[in-house]
Design a protein around this motif. Structure first.
Motif, PDB file in Angstrom:
ATOM      1  N   ASP A 107      34.291  45.396  52.938  1.00 37.64           N
ATOM      2  CA  ASP A 107      34.544  44.133  52.252  1.00 37.64           C
ATOM      3  C   ASP A 107      35.988  43.739  52.554  1.00 37.64           C
ATOM      4  OD1 ASP A 107      34.426  42.042  50.427  1.00 37.64           O
ATOM      5  OD2 ASP A 107      34.247  43.319  48.653  1.00 37.64           O
ATOM      6  N   HIS A 171      37.249  47.195  43.695  1.00 35.08           N
ATOM      7  CA  HIS A 171      36.090  48.045  43.381  1.00 35.08           C
ATOM      8  C   HIS A 171      35.888  49.110  44.449  1.00 35.08           C
ATOM      9  CE1 HIS A 171      34.166  45.556  46.514  1.00 35.08           C
ATOM     10  NE2 HIS A 171      34.862  44.575  45.968  1.00 35.08           N
ATOM     11  N   HIS A 178      29.560  46.732  45.587  1.00 39.36           N
ATOM     12  CA  HIS A 178      30.432  46.968  44.433  1.00 39.36           C
ATOM     13  C   HIS A 178      30.057  48.281  43.770  1.00 39.36           C
ATOM     14  CE1 HIS A 178      30.743  42.428  44.615  1.00 39.36           C
ATOM     15  NE2 HIS A 178      31.954  42.861  44.859  1.00 39.36           N
ATOM     16  N   ALA A 202      37.854  48.830  47.737  1.00 36.58           N
ATOM     17  CA  ALA A 202      38.305  47.490  48.128  1.00 36.58           C
ATOM     18  C   ALA A 202      39.357  47.052  47.108  1.00 36.58           C
ATOM     19  CB  ALA A 202      37.136  46.518  48.137  1.00 36.58           C
ATOM     20  N   GLU A 204      41.726  43.850  46.090  1.00 38.10           N
ATOM     21  CA  GLU A 204      41.620  42.421  46.385  1.00 38.10           C
ATOM     22  C   GLU A 204      42.338  41.522  45.385  1.00 38.10           C
ATOM     23  OE1 GLU A 204      37.721  40.639  46.143  1.00 38.10           O
ATOM     24  OE2 GLU A 204      36.824  42.504  45.462  1.00 38.10           O
ATOM     25  N   GLU A 235      42.010  40.858  50.789  1.00 34.02           N
ATOM     26  CA  GLU A 235      41.250  42.071  50.467  1.00 34.02           C
ATOM     27  C   GLU A 235      41.124  42.965  51.690  1.00 34.02           C
ATOM     28  OE1 GLU A 235      37.164  41.285  49.302  1.00 34.02           O
ATOM     29  OE2 GLU A 235      36.989  43.268  48.386  1.00 34.02           O
TER      30      GLU A 235
HETATM   31 CO    CO Z   1      35.401  42.739  47.055  1.00 35.76          CO
END
Ligand code: CO
Ligand code: MF3
Length: 251
Positions: A107, A171, A178, A202, A204, A235
């Motif tokens: 991500d 996350h 997620h 991740a 962000e 991110e």
């Molecule tokens: Co994300």
């Protein structure tokens, strides 16, 4: 689902997934300019990722109808690409993308100003939001706590007086888009759940030139600032290592 320590082969797949993600984002970023539509940008992302052999994680995720989220100006995240949404010179365009490859997900996101730097405040918002992400990443190591990361992000954004979005957070990531735990972009060092080497997360940060308060648009996806102030979002998916972090979504 709690994020797990990934196996060597899972990490390998995530490195490849992250490389694809970064490559596609750079191509899309290079096409951001006044006059293009967000749908055209999404089609470029779809085409580029297909060539590389990845699958767009966003498409169909909880019913999301497109391959990438594109959010403009006061849209913070989760904007839906549309054929009637034209980018204008000076817009802040945030691209948020997910790639699935061999069952593993990365991500990543970035913001860019269409046609370069026109407004210093906007340029600074983009610059410092990215810097806050790098600050958060620099705080990562084996046995880091989520509050250590949040505090490192927050200090950079607070110094600039930006609104720090609280309703959306970083996350765990990898087997799912997620995974738990949440990684907030604020907090206190030495608080929150512990993370360990081999986990993938991740980070962000989302920052605004005004309020931290956001709301959900009628399309039930787009998140906007309550005061219409403009926002930026960066991110990376990172692999936690013994003494630091490896960015998986870099070029
Ligand atoms: Co994300
Ligand atoms: N990358 C986004 C995030 O972490 C996920 C987008 S979900 C989508 O929030 F369905 F909107 F694509």
């Amino acid at each position: 689902m709690q994020t797990r320590v990934k196996t060597a082969s899972e990490i390998k797949a995530m490195r490849e997934s992250g490389r694809m993600l970064a490559t596609v984002l750079q191509v899309v970023k290079s096409q951001v300019a006044g006059g293009i539509t967000t749908k055209q940008l999404a089609d470029i992302a779809a085409r580029e990722l297909k060539v590389l052999g990845g699958t767009p994680t966003c498409l169909g995720y909880h019913g999301f109808p497109e391959v990438i989220c594109i959010s403009v100006n006061e849209e913070v995240v989760h904007g839906i690409p549309r054929a009637d949404k034209f980018i204008k010179t000076g817009d802040i365009v945030s691209l948020d993308f997910g790639v699935t490859y061999r069952g593993m997900i990365t991500d990543g996101a970035l913001s860019v100003i269409a046609n370069g730097t026109l407004n210093q405040k906007h340029a600074d918002l983009v610059k410092y939001t990215e810097q806050s992400l790098l600050s958060g990443i620099a705080a990562v190591h084996d046995q880091v706590r989520t509050g250590d990361i949040g505090a490192a992000v927050e200090v950079v954004l607070k110094k600039q007086g930006y609104g720090i979005v609280r309703d959306l957070v970083g996350h765990g990531v990898g087997h799912e888009f997620h995974e738990d735990p949440n990684i907030p972009n604020y907090g206190r060092a030495n608080t929150g759940p512990w993370l360990q080497a081999g986990m993938t997360i991740a980070i962000e940060p989302m920052a605004t030139l005004g309020t931290h308060r956001v709301y959900l648009a009628d399309d039930e996806w787009t998140i906007l600032t309550q005061d219409q102030s403009w926002a930026a979002h960066f991110e990376h998916t990172v692999l936690i290592t013994e003494d630091g972090a490896e960015i998986l979504t870099g070029v």
